[in-house]
Design a protein around this motif. Structure first.
Motif, PDB file in Angstrom:
ATOM      1  N   ARG A  46      62.968  56.342 -38.564  1.00 28.19           N
ATOM      2  CA  ARG A  46      63.918  55.443 -39.213  1.00 28.19           C
ATOM      3  C   ARG A  46      64.682  54.615 -38.185  1.00 28.19           C
ATOM      4  O   ARG A  46      65.093  53.497 -38.450  1.00 28.19           O
ATOM      5  CB  ARG A  46      64.910  56.249 -40.051  1.00 28.19           C
ATOM      6  N   ALA A  47      64.931  55.183 -37.002  1.00 23.22           N
ATOM      7  CA  ALA A  47      65.717  54.479 -35.993  1.00 23.22           C
ATOM      8  C   ALA A  47      64.927  53.370 -35.322  1.00 23.22           C
ATOM      9  O   ALA A  47      65.489  52.548 -34.621  1.00 23.22           O
ATOM     10  CB  ALA A  47      66.215  55.450 -34.927  1.00 23.22           C
ATOM     11  N   ARG A  48      63.628  53.357 -35.526  1.00 21.38           N
ATOM     12  CA  ARG A  48      62.779  52.310 -34.958  1.00 21.38           C
ATOM     13  C   ARG A  48      62.917  52.244 -33.436  1.00 21.38           C
ATOM     14  O   ARG A  48      63.157  51.194 -32.866  1.00 21.38           O
ATOM     15  CB  ARG A  48      63.103  50.941 -35.556  1.00 21.38           C
ATOM     16  N   ILE A  49      62.835  53.364 -32.759  1.00 24.38           N
ATOM     17  CA  ILE A  49      62.876  53.353 -31.300  1.00 24.38           C
ATOM     18  C   ILE A  49      61.462  53.063 -30.797  1.00 24.38           C
ATOM     19  O   ILE A  49      60.565  53.866 -30.982  1.00 24.38           O
ATOM     20  CB  ILE A  49      63.367  54.697 -30.737  1.00 24.38           C
ATOM     21  N   PRO A  50      61.269  51.918 -30.151  1.00 19.39           N
ATOM     22  CA  PRO A  50      59.930  51.576 -29.659  1.00 19.39           C
ATOM     23  C   PRO A  50      59.414  52.617 -28.661  1.00 19.39           C
ATOM     24  O   PRO A  50      60.187  53.228 -27.927  1.00 19.39           O
ATOM     25  CB  PRO A  50      60.130  50.211 -28.994  1.00 19.39           C
ATOM     26  N   GLU A  51      58.093  52.756 -28.638  1.00 25.97           N
ATOM     27  CA  GLU A  51      57.481  53.762 -27.767  1.00 25.97           C
ATOM     28  C   GLU A  51      57.857  53.574 -26.308  1.00 25.97           C
ATOM     29  O   GLU A  51      58.070  54.540 -25.588  1.00 25.97           O
ATOM     30  CB  GLU A  51      55.948  53.699 -27.878  1.00 25.97           C
ATOM     31  N   ILE A  52      57.938  52.332 -25.871  1.00 21.24           N
ATOM     32  CA  ILE A  52      58.194  52.086 -24.449  1.00 21.24           C
ATOM     33  C   ILE A  52      59.603  52.541 -24.062  1.00 21.24           C
ATOM     34  O   ILE A  52      59.829  52.997 -22.941  1.00 21.24           O
ATOM     35  CB  ILE A  52      57.975  50.591 -24.108  1.00 21.24           C
ATOM     36  N   ILE A  53      60.537  52.464 -24.994  1.00 21.14           N
ATOM     37  CA  ILE A  53      61.889  52.949 -24.716  1.00 21.14           C
ATOM     38  C   ILE A  53      61.893  54.468 -24.658  1.00 21.14           C
ATOM     39  O   ILE A  53      62.527  55.073 -23.780  1.00 21.14           O
ATOM     40  CB  ILE A  53      62.881  52.431 -25.779  1.00 21.14           C
ATOM     41  N   ILE A  54      61.172  55.094 -25.576  1.00 18.98           N
ATOM     42  CA  ILE A  54      61.080  56.552 -25.567  1.00 18.98           C
ATOM     43  C   ILE A  54      60.468  57.031 -24.254  1.00 18.98           C
ATOM     44  O   ILE A  54      60.938  57.989 -23.644  1.00 18.98           O
ATOM     45  CB  ILE A  54      60.238  57.047 -26.760  1.00 18.98           C
ATOM     46  N   ALA A  55      59.422  56.344 -23.811  1.00 17.53           N
ATOM     47  CA  ALA A  55      58.771  56.723 -22.552  1.00 17.53           C
ATOM     48  C   ALA A  55      59.735  56.607 -21.376  1.00 17.53           C
ATOM     49  O   ALA A  55      59.741  57.444 -20.473  1.00 17.53           O
ATOM     50  CB  ALA A  55      57.539  55.855 -22.324  1.00 17.53           C
ATOM     51  N   CYS A  56      60.566  55.547 -21.372  1.00 11.69           N
ATOM     52  CA  CYS A  56      61.560  55.384 -20.304  1.00 11.69           C
ATOM     53  C   CYS A  56      62.647  56.445 -20.393  1.00 11.69           C
ATOM     54  O   CYS A  56      63.143  56.926 -19.367  1.00 11.69           O
ATOM     55  CB  CYS A  56      62.180  53.990 -20.364  1.00 11.69           C
ATOM     56  N   MET A  57      63.017  56.811 -21.609  1.00 11.32           N
ATOM     57  CA  MET A  57      64.015  57.863 -21.786  1.00 11.32           C
ATOM     58  C   MET A  57      63.512  59.191 -21.224  1.00 11.32           C
ATOM     59  O   MET A  57      64.299  60.020 -20.763  1.00 11.32           O
ATOM     60  CB  MET A  57      64.367  58.011 -23.265  1.00 11.32           C
ATOM     61  N   LYS A  58      62.190  59.374 -21.256  1.00 12.98           N
ATOM     62  CA  LYS A  58      61.585  60.606 -20.755  1.00 12.98           C
ATOM     63  C   LYS A  58      61.141  60.491 -19.301  1.00 12.98           C
ATOM     64  O   LYS A  58      60.738  61.480 -18.696  1.00 12.98           O
ATOM     65  CB  LYS A  58      60.370  60.975 -21.625  1.00 12.98           C
ATOM     66  N   GLY A  59      61.178  59.284 -18.751  1.00  9.64           N
ATOM     67  CA  GLY A  59      60.784  59.106 -17.362  1.00  9.64           C
ATOM     68  C   GLY A  59      59.300  59.206 -17.113  1.00  9.64           C
ATOM     69  O   GLY A  59      58.873  59.601 -16.027  1.00  9.64           O
ATOM     70  N   SER A  60      58.486  58.815 -18.095  1.00 11.11           N
ATOM     71  CA  SER A  60      57.035  58.913 -17.965  1.00 11.11           C
ATOM     72  C   SER A  60      56.453  57.586 -17.479  1.00 11.11           C
ATOM     73  O   SER A  60      56.203  56.676 -18.269  1.00 11.11           O
ATOM     74  CB  SER A  60      56.398  59.316 -19.300  1.00 11.11           C
ATOM     75  N   TYR A  61      56.227  57.488 -16.170  1.00 12.85           N
ATOM     76  CA  TYR A  61      55.666  56.258 -15.588  1.00 12.85           C
ATOM     77  C   TYR A  61      54.297  55.955 -16.179  1.00 12.85           C
ATOM     78  O   TYR A  61      53.992  54.803 -16.499  1.00 12.85           O
ATOM     79  CB  TYR A  61      55.547  56.413 -14.076  1.00 12.85           C
ATOM     80  N   GLN A  62      53.468  56.972 -16.315  1.00 11.60           N
ATOM     81  CA  GLN A  62      52.112  56.772 -16.831  1.00 11.60           C
ATOM     82  C   GLN A  62      52.138  56.178 -18.233  1.00 11.60           C
ATOM     83  O   GLN A  62      51.374  55.259 -18.554  1.00 11.60           O
ATOM     84  CB  GLN A  62      51.353  58.091 -16.840  1.00 11.60           C
ATOM     85  N   THR A  63      53.035  56.691 -19.071  1.00 12.17           N
ATOM     86  CA  THR A  63      53.127  56.191 -20.439  1.00 12.17           C
ATOM     87  C   THR A  63      53.614  54.747 -20.463  1.00 12.17           C
ATOM     88  O   THR A  63      53.069  53.911 -21.180  1.00 12.17           O
ATOM     89  CB  THR A  63      54.081  57.068 -21.265  1.00 12.17           C
ATOM     90  N   VAL A  64      54.646  54.457 -19.677  1.00  9.41           N
ATOM     91  CA  VAL A  64      55.170  53.089 -19.617  1.00  9.41           C
ATOM     92  C   VAL A  64      54.083  52.132 -19.152  1.00  9.41           C
ATOM     93  O   VAL A  64      53.878  51.059 -19.742  1.00  9.41           O
ATOM     94  CB  VAL A  64      56.391  53.008 -18.672  1.00  9.41           C
ATOM     95  N   SER A  65      53.363  52.512 -18.112  1.00 11.28           N
ATOM     96  CA  SER A  65      52.287  51.669 -17.587  1.00 11.28           C
ATOM     97  C   SER A  65      51.208  51.431 -18.638  1.00 11.28           C
ATOM     98  O   SER A  65      50.737  50.299 -18.828  1.00 11.28           O
ATOM     99  CB  SER A  65      51.678  52.326 -16.345  1.00 11.28           C
ATOM    100  N   THR A  66      50.823  52.488 -19.335  1.00  9.40           N
ATOM    101  CA  THR A  66      49.787  52.371 -20.363  1.00  9.40           C
ATOM    102  C   THR A  66      50.213  51.431 -21.483  1.00  9.40           C
ATOM    103  O   THR A  66      49.454  50.570 -21.926  1.00  9.40           O
ATOM    104  CB  THR A  66      49.462  53.759 -20.948  1.00  9.40           C
ATOM    105  N   LEU A  67      51.449  51.582 -21.937  1.00  7.10           N
ATOM    106  CA  LEU A  67      51.945  50.744 -23.025  1.00  7.10           C
ATOM    107  C   LEU A  67      52.039  49.273 -22.610  1.00  7.10           C
ATOM    108  O   LEU A  67      51.697  48.376 -23.383  1.00  7.10           O
ATOM    109  CB  LEU A  67      53.308  51.251 -23.492  1.00  7.10           C
ATOM    110  N   LEU A  68      52.507  49.026 -21.388  1.00 11.38           N
ATOM    111  CA  LEU A  68      52.597  47.649 -20.908  1.00 11.38           C
ATOM    112  C   LEU A  68      51.210  47.011 -20.802  1.00 11.38           C
ATOM    113  O   LEU A  68      51.019  45.839 -21.176  1.00 11.38           O
ATOM    114  CB  LEU A  68      53.297  47.604 -19.552  1.00 11.38           C
ATOM    115  N   LYS A  69      50.237  47.764 -20.324  1.00  3.98           N
ATOM    116  CA  LYS A  69      48.874  47.250 -20.217  1.00  3.98           C
ATOM    117  C   LYS A  69      48.278  46.967 -21.590  1.00  3.98           C
ATOM    118  O   LYS A  69      47.417  46.093 -21.738  1.00  3.98           O
ATOM    119  CB  LYS A  69      48.000  48.241 -19.457  1.00  3.98           C
ATOM    120  N   LYS A  70      48.741  47.692 -22.597  1.00  5.07           N
ATOM    121  CA  LYS A  70      48.253  47.472 -23.971  1.00  5.07           C
ATOM    122  C   LYS A  70      48.948  46.296 -24.644  1.00  5.07           C
ATOM    123  O   LYS A  70      48.625  45.960 -25.774  1.00  5.07           O
ATOM    124  CB  LYS A  70      48.470  48.741 -24.799  1.00  5.07           C
TER     125      LYS A  70
END
Length: 222
Positions: A46-70
Motif C-alpha cells: 500500500r505504501a508503494r515503496i519502489p524496489e530500488i528504495i527498498i534495496a538502498c534501505m537494505k544496502g544491497s549493491y547487487q540489487t540496486v545495480s540489477t534494478l538500474l540495469k533493468k
C-alpha cells in the motif's frame, strides 16, 4: 507508519498500478533482499515503496545495480517522499551512492544532510565533488557534532572543488564562521584567514562574529 483501514483506499486497478513494473520484478527484489524486516507485506504494497528504495534501505549493491540495469529510475519516490540516494547516504553506502549518481540520481539539500547527520565523511566529499553544496542545516549540524565534516566544507573551495563547479557563497561562509567562533575552532579559523576566505564576509557579519568571540572571552579568536 501507515494505518490502513479494512476499506481499501485504492481500487484493485490502482493497487496494481504502482512502483512495480511487474509481479515478477517485485518477487525478484523480495528474493534478493528481505524487504519486510518485520513490517507486514500489505503495508509495503500500500505504501508503494519502489524496489530500488527498498534495496538502498537494505544496502544491497547487487540489487540496486540489477534494478538500474533493468531500467528502473534512480529518482523514484515513495508516497512518503523517500528517495534512493538519500537512503544510501543515510546508511553510508558510498558505492551505492556513486552508482546512483552515474545513473542520474538527482541530489537535494537533504541528500547532503543525510550524509552529514550520520557522519559519513566519504559521502560528503563525493557529494561536494558532484557540486552538491551544503545547506544551512548541514553546516550547522557539522559545526555542532562533526568538526571533520566542517573541515571538509572549508576545504571544498581550495582542494575539492572540481572545474566548473559552483563556489561556496557568502551565506555558506557566514554559517561556517559562526560555527568556528561559537565552538572555538582556531585551526579552521587560521586556515580560512591564511587562504583569504575571510574576505567573503561583510562588515556586519564580522562585527557579529567579533561580538560572539568577545562574549566567549576568546582572545585568540578576537
Amino acid at each position: 507508519n501507515f494505518n490502513w483501514s479494512d476499506n481499501d483506499m485504492w481500487s484493485d486497478e490502482e493497487q496494481n498500478d504502482g512502483a512495480y513494473d511487474s509481479e515478477s520484478d517485485y518477487e525478484t527484489t523480495r528474493d534478493m533482499v528481505d524487504v519486510h524486516d518485520g513490517i507486514p507485506e500489505y503495508e509495503y504494497e500500500r505504501a508503494r515503496i519502489p524496489e530500488i528504495i527498498i534495496a538502498c534501505m537494505k544496502g544491497s549493491y547487487q540489487t540496486v545495480s540489477t534494478l538500474l540495469k533493468k531500467g528502473h529510475s534512480p529518482n523514484e519516490q515513495s508516497i512518503a517522499g523517500k528517495i534512493a540516494i538519500n537512503e544510501a547516504c543515510k546508511r553510508g553506502d558510498l558505492d551505492i551512492v556513486k552508482l546512483l549518481i552515474i545513473y542520474g540520481a538527482r541530489r537535494y539539500n537533504d541528500t547532503m544532510f543525510m550524509a552529514v547527520s550520520h557522519g559519513h565523511l566519504a559521502i560528503v566529499e563525493t557529494l561536494l565533488k558532484e557540486n552538491v553544496l551544503p545547506c544551512d542545516e548541514s553546516i550547522n549540524y557539522a559545526g555542532i557534532y562533526n568538526k571533520e565534516i566542517l573541515w571538509c566544507f572549508v576545504r571544498y573551495s581550495t582542494e575539492l572543488r572540481p572545474p566548473q563547479a559552483g563556489y561556496l557563497q557568502s551565506k555558506h561562509y557566514k554559517n561556517i564562521w559562526t560555527s568556528i567562533v561559537r565552538y572555538s575552532y582556531m585551526d579552521i579559523a587560521e586556515f580560512l584567514v591564511s587562504t583569504n576566505q575571510i574576505d567573503h564576509l561583510n562588515r556586519n557579519d564580522l562585527c557579529t562574529l567579533l561580538i560572539t568571540a568577545c562574549c566567549k572571552s576568546n582572545a585568540p579568536m578576537v
